[in-house]
Design a protein around this motif. Structure first.
Motif, PDB file in Angstrom:
ATOM      1  N   UNK A   1       0.849  -1.204   0.000  1.00 27.22           N
ATOM      2  CA  UNK A   1       0.000   0.000   0.000  1.00 27.22           C
ATOM      3  C   UNK A   1       0.878   1.245   0.000  1.00 27.22           C
ATOM      4  N   UNK A   2       0.300   2.364  -0.364  1.00 30.69           N
ATOM      5  CA  UNK A   2       0.860   3.649   0.058  1.00 30.69           C
ATOM      6  C   UNK A   2       0.479   3.808   1.526  1.00 30.69           C
ATOM      7  N   UNK A   3       1.345   4.425   2.308  1.00 23.23           N
ATOM      8  CA  UNK A   3       1.041   4.573   3.734  1.00 23.23           C
ATOM      9  C   UNK A   3       1.191   6.025   4.164  1.00 23.23           C
ATOM     10  N   UNK A   4       0.486   6.341   5.262  1.00 22.77           N
ATOM     11  CA  UNK A   4       0.518   7.697   5.812  1.00 22.77           C
ATOM     12  C   UNK A   4       1.642   7.849   6.837  1.00 22.77           C
ATOM     13  N   UNK A   5       1.925   6.791   7.582  1.00 23.20           N
ATOM     14  CA  UNK A   5       2.850   6.881   8.714  1.00 23.20           C
ATOM     15  C   UNK A   5       4.305   6.928   8.303  1.00 23.20           C
ATOM     16  N   UNK A   6       4.887   8.108   8.258  1.00 27.64           N
ATOM     17  CA  UNK A   6       6.288   8.250   7.863  1.00 27.64           C
ATOM     18  C   UNK A   6       7.243   7.844   8.980  1.00 27.64           C
ATOM     19  N   UNK A   7       6.832   8.042  10.244  1.00 26.35           N
ATOM     20  CA  UNK A   7       7.683   7.604  11.341  1.00 26.35           C
ATOM     21  C   UNK A   7       7.899   6.104  11.288  1.00 26.35           C
ATOM     22  N   UNK A   8       6.821   5.374  11.044  1.00 21.61           N
ATOM     23  CA  UNK A   8       6.950   3.919  10.931  1.00 21.61           C
ATOM     24  C   UNK A   8       7.762   3.536   9.701  1.00 21.61           C
TER      25      UNK A   8
END
Length: 292
Positions: free
Chosen positions: A51-58
Motif C-alpha cells: 500500500x501507500x502509507x501515511x505513517x512516515x515515522x513507521x
C-alpha cells in the motif's frame, strides 16, 4: 479512475487529518483516483508495503531496522503530536523520575520518540521511569488510570486535545514532543519495489493531500469543523485552540521536508533503535514537486 490502497498506521489528527480532508472535500475524486483507506495499525511490514502509507515515522524506522526501502513523497508535519500528560504535582519531565508512565512500546515509532525526549530531559527510560507499556491509542484507559491514581503520567496522542483535558481535570501537560524532537511523521510514503513513486495513482494522492494542506492553512473554519470529528470530547473553542497551537503553525503548506531536521532525526532514531543510520534525509524524502 485509478485506484490505490492507502493505509494509516495510527489514529488521531496527527495521522489522519490531511487524508480525511482530502476525502471529505472530494480531492481524491477530483484528482482522478479512488482511494481505499485501510487500517494498517496492526499490519506487518510485508502487508503494508503493498500500500501507500501515511505513517512516515513507521516507514523511516522500518527502513532503518529491516531495510524496507520506503521513500516519503509528501510530508504533512515534522512535529510529532504526542504529549506527556501528568497528575497534579508533576510539572516537568524531570519530575517523572521514579514515577509510573503509561507509554507506547519501545520498538514503535511513538515509543522511540518518547524515549528520545526522556533522554534529552536527563532520564534513562529503562532505569529512571516506571514504564507501563500499553497498546497505541488506548488513551481513554490512560485517562481513567490518571483519575484513579494507578499511573502518574501518560504519553498520549492526538485523539484528544491534551491541554483541554488537562484543564478539565486539573492535570499538567509536561511536554509536547514537537517542541523537543522533529521528524517527518505523517504524509505519503511507498516502497518503490512494490509501488512506483511516479505511479499516476500515487501522484494523484500526493496532489490531493497537498490541496488538503492548503485548506489547513487557508481555511481555519473548515479545518476545525473536520477536526471536531476526531475531537468529539472537546468544544469548538477547544478544537480551535488546538488548531491554532499545534496544527496551523506546524503543518506544511506544500508537503516538503526540512532535510536538516530529518538528518538529525535519523541519527537519533537509529541510536535509539541500536542500528546504523544507514539512510540520509535526501534518500528518504523524495518530496520535490513532481505532481503537476
Amino acid at each position: 479512475m485509478r485506484t490505490i490502497d492507502l493505509a494509516y498506521v495510527g489514529r488521531g489528527l496527527h495521522e489522519e487529518l490531511a487524508a480525511y480532508i482530502a476525502d471529505q472535500q472530494d480531492y481524491y475524486a477530483e484528482e482522478g483516483v479512488h482511494v481505499a483507506l485501510r487500517d494498517g495499525c496492526t499490519w506487518d511490514v510485508e502487508r503494508l508495503r503493498r500500500c501507500a502509507i501515511i505513517g512516515l515515522g513507521r516507514a523511516l524506522l522500518s527502513r532503518l531496522t529491516d531495510g524496507t526501502p520506503w521513500v516519503a513523497l509528501s510530508v504533512n508535519t515534522q512535529r510529532p503530536l504526542f504529549w506527556f500528560l501528568a497528575r497534579p504535582g508533576l510539572t516537568s519531565l524531570a519530575d517523572l523520575a521514579g514515577r509510573r508512565l503509561a507509554v507506547h512500546a519501545p520498538h514503535t515509532p511513538p515509543g522511540a520518540f518518547a524515549r528520545i525526549v526522556l533522554r534529552k530531559a536527563g532520564l534513562d527510560p529503562d532505569r529512571d521511569v516506571k514504564t507501563i507499556v500499553r497498546s497505541p491509542g488506548d488513551y481513554g484507559m490512560d485517562l481513567r488510570r490518571l483519575n484513579d491514581g494507578s499511573i502518574d503520567a501518560a504519553y498520549v496522542g492526538s485523539t484528544m486535545a491534551p491541554e483541554a483535558v488537562a484543564a478539565e481535570h486539573g492535570w499538567n501537560v509536561l511536554a509536547w514532543v514537537g517542541d523537543h524532537f522533529r521528524i517527518p511523521t505523517v504524509g505519503v510514503a511507498v516502497d518503490p519495489t512494490c509501488i512506483r513513486p511516479d505511479d499516476p495513482a500515487v501522484q494523484a494522492v500526493v496532489r490531493a493531500h497537498r490541496r488538503a494542506l492548503q485548506v489547513i492553512h487557508d481555511d481555519p473554519d473548515t479545518t476545525v469543523r473536520h477536526m471536531r470529528t476526531f475531537l468529539g470530547g472537546q468544544t469548538a473553542e477547544e478544537a480551535r485552540a488546538h488548531y491554532e497551537t499545534f496544527i496551523a503553525p506546524y503543518f506544511t503548506t506544500d508537503g516538503q521536508a526540512d532535510l536538516a531536521d530529518c538528518d538529525k532525526a535519523i541519527t537519533a532514531l537509529a541510536a535509539e533503535a541500536g542500528v546504523p543510520a544507514g539512510v540520509t534525509a535526501a534518500e528518504f524524502c523524495h518530496t520535490a514537486d513532481t505532481t503537476a
